[in-house]
Every structure is written in C-alpha cells, then in structure tokens.
Design an enzyme around this catalytic site. Structure first.
Site, PDB file in Angstrom:
ATOM      1  N   HIS A 130       0.814  -1.215   0.000  1.00 48.44           N
ATOM      2  CA  HIS A 130       0.000   0.000   0.000  1.00 48.44           C
ATOM      3  C   HIS A 130       0.849   1.268   0.000  1.00 48.44           C
ATOM      4  O   HIS A 130       1.923   1.331   0.593  1.00 48.44           O
ATOM      5  CB  HIS A 130      -0.928   0.008   1.223  1.00 48.44           C
ATOM      6  CG  HIS A 130      -0.176   0.070   2.530  1.00 48.44           C
ATOM      7  ND1 HIS A 130       0.208   1.251   3.122  1.00 48.44           N
ATOM      8  CD2 HIS A 130       0.285  -0.917   3.346  1.00 48.44           C
ATOM      9  CE1 HIS A 130       0.850   1.007   4.248  1.00 48.44           C
ATOM     10  NE2 HIS A 130       0.916  -0.310   4.407  1.00 48.44           N
ATOM     11  N   ASP A 131       0.363   2.275  -0.707  1.00 45.68           N
ATOM     12  CA  ASP A 131       0.919   3.629  -0.683  1.00 45.68           C
ATOM     13  C   ASP A 131       2.336   3.729  -1.225  1.00 45.68           C
ATOM     14  O   ASP A 131       3.021   4.724  -0.981  1.00 45.68           O
ATOM     15  CB  ASP A 131       0.876   4.206   0.746  1.00 45.68           C
ATOM     16  CG  ASP A 131      -0.530   4.289   1.300  1.00 45.68           C
ATOM     17  OD1 ASP A 131      -1.336   5.036   0.732  1.00 45.68           O
ATOM     18  OD2 ASP A 131      -0.828   3.584   2.285  1.00 45.68           O
ATOM     19  N   GLY A 133       4.793  -1.472   2.614  1.00 44.49           N
ATOM     20  CA  GLY A 133       4.065  -0.236   2.386  1.00 44.49           C
ATOM     21  C   GLY A 133       4.935   1.010   2.396  1.00 44.49           C
ATOM     22  O   GLY A 133       5.960   1.076   3.063  1.00 44.49           O
TER      23      GLY A 133
END
Length: 256
Positions: free
Chosen positions: A116-117, A134
């Site tokens: 994520h991100d 992440g």
C-alpha cells in the site's frame, strides 16, 4: 472474454483485450490498447493507463495489508506501457497517502508484491518475487533483482541497481549498485548509466562523490560538507546531497 465478469460501470478504453475468467469491478478505469490475460482480478479503485500488459493471475487494487485501513476509498494508479507479469499483487493505498502509484514504462516480474501507498517512478524493473512493504518510494530507472525484500518506508534513488536476494532496510542513494549482506555500496551503476547516455566526465564526477562519502575516513555529515564546498555544483551533485540529508532511515554503508 469467456466467463469473465466485467462490471457494466467499469470504464474500458478502445481496443482492450480481456482474457478468460477475469474479473473487473465497477470502479475501474482501463486505458486504450491494454492487454489483460486470463484469470486477472482488477478491483475497485484501480486506474490503468494505455498500452499496458497484465498477465495471468495478477491481482491489482486489493485491499491494503495494513491494520489501519478501514475500507476508505483509495486508489491504485498505473501509468502507460507498463508490463505486469504472472501472479503480481499490487495493493491500493490507505488514508496515509490515498493511493499506490506505479509510473510508466515499468516491468514488474512474476510473483512480485507491491504494498500500500508505494510510489514507483518510471522505467523501473522489479524482479521476480520482490517483496515491497508499504510506503516504499522508488525513483526512475531503478533495477531491483529477484527475491529482494524491501522494508516499509525505504527510499531508493534513481538509476540504482540492487542485487538479487537483497535485504533493504536503509535508504539507497541514486546512481549506485548495492550488494552483499549486509547490503552495502559496491560501486556506481556503471552499465545502467552508460546505457542512459551519461558521459565519462559525469560518471567520474559521481565516482568521486561516492568515494568521498563511502571510502574516505569522514563521517557522513563531514563528507557532504566537503563535497558541497569543494566540488562544482551540478544537478547530480545536489540530488545526492539532498537525498542523503533528507534520509530518515539512514543510508547503506560503504564496503570495507
């Protein structure tokens, strides 16, 4: 598209091929001339550019593997001309950044995971079974060899080369090659730089900068001050200085 499930509300561009047994959810945008293989899952919040290729078993836009994610609307954005090979998984963002971003002209090899991100630049090669936690940031023109594990929040500078089976827990400045265990600077990414038309004068400048940082007997702060005071200001010099000074995790060490 035999037995594929394509939500009527998804936005599909012109001349898009979708293979058998694939799923495309409602909040998905796919650009023109993109090719999607069999058994691909493209989930809500995913935006894919033009001329991409996505191979069998890939899962794009899955929920973040992060306990702070609370089902908020977030995104995965993928640029143009990117190739995503078999069984790659790329999660969308959390409230932290709102999206995971993959640039253009990238090759992501089979079984890689991007958390994520993350923010991936352009023209990168991410090898097979690379695991990226992440909020990792990659610059442009980075080559990461297979089975490398990347700790969350790590930053990797542009034009760098990472050897296979590496364990990245520190930031990696631009233009260099890192290898060994623990991971360390082993020289410039000479082949990559020459392929991208860096001339020998520029390569020599970078070699001097990193000799001062990694091989001479100065701490990092003094090395950066020496470079700033004694070497001509160039775009590359300032990029290196700014990268190292901004690093919160610290950078890899030199060989010794």
């Amino acid at each position: 598209m035999k037995y594929s499930i394509i939500d009527s509300r998804a936005t599909i561009g012109n001349n898009v091929h979708i293979g058998n047994f694939s799923t495309i959810e409602e909040d998905v945008i796919i650009g023109d001339n993109t090719w999607i293989g069999n058994n691909v899952n493209i989930l809500n919040g995913t935006r894919i550019g033009e001329n991409c290729k996505i191979y069998s078993g890939a899962v794009l836009g899955g929920a973040p593997q992060d306990l702070k994610y609370k089902d908020e609307d977030t995104f995965l954005e993928i640029g143009n001309n990117t190739i995503i090979r078999e069984f790659v998984t790329i999660n969308k963002g959390t409230a932290s950044q709102g999206k995971t971003t993959i640039g253009s002209n990238n090759l992501i090899m089979s079984n890689a995971h991007i958390g994520h991100d993350c923010l991936i630049g352009d023209n990168c090669i991410i090898g097979f079974s690379v695991g990226m936690a992440g909020e990792v940031i990659l610059g442009d023109w980075i080559n990461i060899s297979g089975l490398t594990a990347i700790h969350q929040f790590s930053i990797i500078g542009e034009h760098s080369m990472i050897s296979g089976m590496s364990r990245i827990v520190k930031d990696i400045p631009p233009y260099i090659t890192v290898a060994r265990e623990p991971l360390q600077y082993v020289g410039l990414n000479i082949i990559g730089l020459r392929r991208r038309n860096f001339d020998e004068n520029k390569i020599n400048e970078l070699r001097v900068i990193y000799r001062i940082i990694f091989q001479e007997k100065r701490n990092t702060t003094l090395a950066l001050e020496f470079i700033e005071n004694q070497m001509e200001q160039t775009i590359e010099r300032d990029l290196i200085l700014d990268f190292i000074r901004a690093s919160k995790r610290g950078i890899v060490k030199g060989f010794g």
